[in-house]
Scaffold this active site. Structure first.
Site, short mmCIF file in Angstrom:
data_model
loop_
_atom_site.label_atom_id
_atom_site.label_comp_id
_atom_site.label_asym_id
_atom_site.label_seq_id
_atom_site.Cartn_x
_atom_site.Cartn_y
_atom_site.Cartn_z
N LYS A 12 36.18 34.16 49.00
CA LYS A 12 36.67 34.87 47.11
C LYS A 12 35.31 34.87 46.92
O LYS A 12 36.28 35.59 45.87
CB LYS A 12 36.95 32.75 47.21
CG LYS A 12 37.67 31.89 47.80
CD LYS A 12 38.10 30.43 47.12
CE LYS A 12 38.89 30.36 48.18
NZ LYS A 12 39.34 28.40 48.45
N GLN A 29 36.37 23.92 45.10
CA GLN A 29 36.95 23.23 46.53
C GLN A 29 36.58 21.93 46.64
O GLN A 29 36.22 21.61 46.77
CB GLN A 29 35.49 24.64 47.09
CG GLN A 29 35.68 24.70 49.27
CD GLN A 29 37.15 25.52 49.08
OE1 GLN A 29 37.57 26.57 48.11
NE2 GLN A 29 37.67 25.99 50.08
N ASP A 87 43.65 27.20 40.79
CA ASP A 87 44.56 27.17 42.09
C ASP A 87 45.82 26.77 41.70
O ASP A 87 46.65 26.09 42.79
CB ASP A 87 43.59 25.92 42.28
CG ASP A 87 42.67 26.43 43.70
OD1 ASP A 87 43.11 27.06 44.53
OD2 ASP A 87 41.95 25.70 43.81
N1 GUN Z 1 40.20 24.00 50.47
C1 GUN Z 1 40.49 24.14 50.94
N2 GUN Z 1 41.69 24.89 50.41
C2 GUN Z 1 41.52 25.28 49.06
C3 GUN Z 1 42.23 26.16 48.22
O1 GUN Z 1 42.80 27.12 48.04
N3 GUN Z 1 41.65 25.47 47.09
C4 GUN Z 1 40.62 24.55 47.10
N4 GUN Z 1 39.86 24.00 45.92
N5 GUN Z 1 39.93 24.17 47.95
C5 GUN Z 1 40.96 24.70 49.02
#
Ligand code: GUN
Length: 291
Positions: free
Chosen positions: A53, A97, A120
């Site tokens: 990311k 996350q 998100d």
């Molecule tokens: N953990 C696995 N996929 C994601 C996601 O798309 N966003 C977040 N915040 N955590 C994750």
């Protein structure tokens, strides 16, 4: 029939090019879009995801901040960090996350993120906006799946879409986006008897279960569009989806590969959401009173 593959890598690359262009334009006007990513603990998969990311942001000209917090951080301290990022004018999007350590209430953490920065799309405000068809941040994976349908000229209007999986992150928002696009939507899940009865009627199947090769050729209508959201490891450790790729590619009209399908699109849509958060905040500063 041999299914045409929907190339998530190529589509994500073209989306990133557009994001980079718009980010450069906003930066030139005085605001560089910024994403803050909070990683709590040392989960190996999460470390890989957040690295991607941050790298994606750098490559598209977005500012990014990676905040690493010890697994022992208290819920109150994490909430205080989110409050600080909510107030930080250099930050347009905040992503915590998941998963979080068990002593932290993930729901409470998600709700602490300002809805204006919820890139998100996991908060109750974002989910509610989607539910009632208002503008808001869409969860990145289903948003990316919709872009994949659009890329092949598949208009869901009047089609029967079957979503397998009912998570808050993928299955439910996916069903809502398809419904908003005028599909007739069936949501199947672990308690659905005779799953194949439903999937065989589907023009569009979205598999978001987390079970290796669970969607087999006999469950797919010839010519259907099949979107594979699964990310599983086979016995050799190879990344595989929820779809039996070899079998289903002989029946489906279009199919997303794993890897190189939905995964890169999820990452690209996070950039889109962050850019849109920045553009909205910029407009709000320039033209107070407009939405
Ligand atoms: N953990 C696995 N996929 C994601 C996601 O798309 N966003 C977040 N915040 N955590 C994750």
């Amino acid at each position: 029939m041999t299914a045409q593959l929907i190339d998530g890598n190529a589509l994500a690359a073209s989306i990133r090019t557009d994001v980079a262009r718009r980010a450069a334009a906003l930066t030139a006007r005085g605001h560089r879009p910024g994403l803050a990513v909070i990683l709590v603990g040392e989960d190996p998969a999460s470390q890989v995801y957040v690295r991607h990311k941050v790298k994606d942001c750098e490559e598209s000209g977005l500012h990014s901040v990676l905040e690493r917090q010890a697994a022992s951080i208290s819920e109150a301290a994490l909430l205080a960090r989110i409050e600080a990022l909510n107030a930080d004018p250099a930050i347009d999007g905040i992503l915590v996350q998941l998963p979080l350590p068990p002593h932290i209430d993930a729901g409470k953490v998600i709700e602490a993120i300002s809805p204006a920065k919820d890139v998100d799309g996991f908060s109750i405000v974002s989910a509610g906006a989607l539910m009632i068809g208002r503008p808001g941040f869409r969860a990145c994976t289903p948003y990316g799946c919709m872009k994949m349908l659009e890329s092949i000229g598949c208009d869901p209007r009047g089609k029967h879409a079957v979503v397998i999986g009912r998570s808050n992150i993928v299955g439910k928002p996916m069903a809502m986006l398809l419904l908003q696009a005028n599909a007739t939507v069936t949501i199947c899940h672990s308690a659905t008897p005779d799953l194949a009865h439903h999937t065989r009627q589907a023009d569009i199947v979205v598999a978001a279960v987390g079970k290796l090769s669970m969607l087999t050729a006999d469950m797919v209508k010839p010519g259907a569009v099949v979107i594979d959201v699964g990310m599983n490891r086979d016995a050799q450790g190879k990344l595989c989806g929820d779809v039996d790729f070899a079998g289903v590619s002989a029946v489906a009209g279009h199919l997303t590969p794993v890897p190189g399908g939905v995964g890169p699109m999820t990452r690209a849509m996070l950039l889109v959401n962050t850019l849109e958060a920045a553009e909205r905040r910029w407009r709000a500063v320039q033209e107070p009173g407009t939405p």
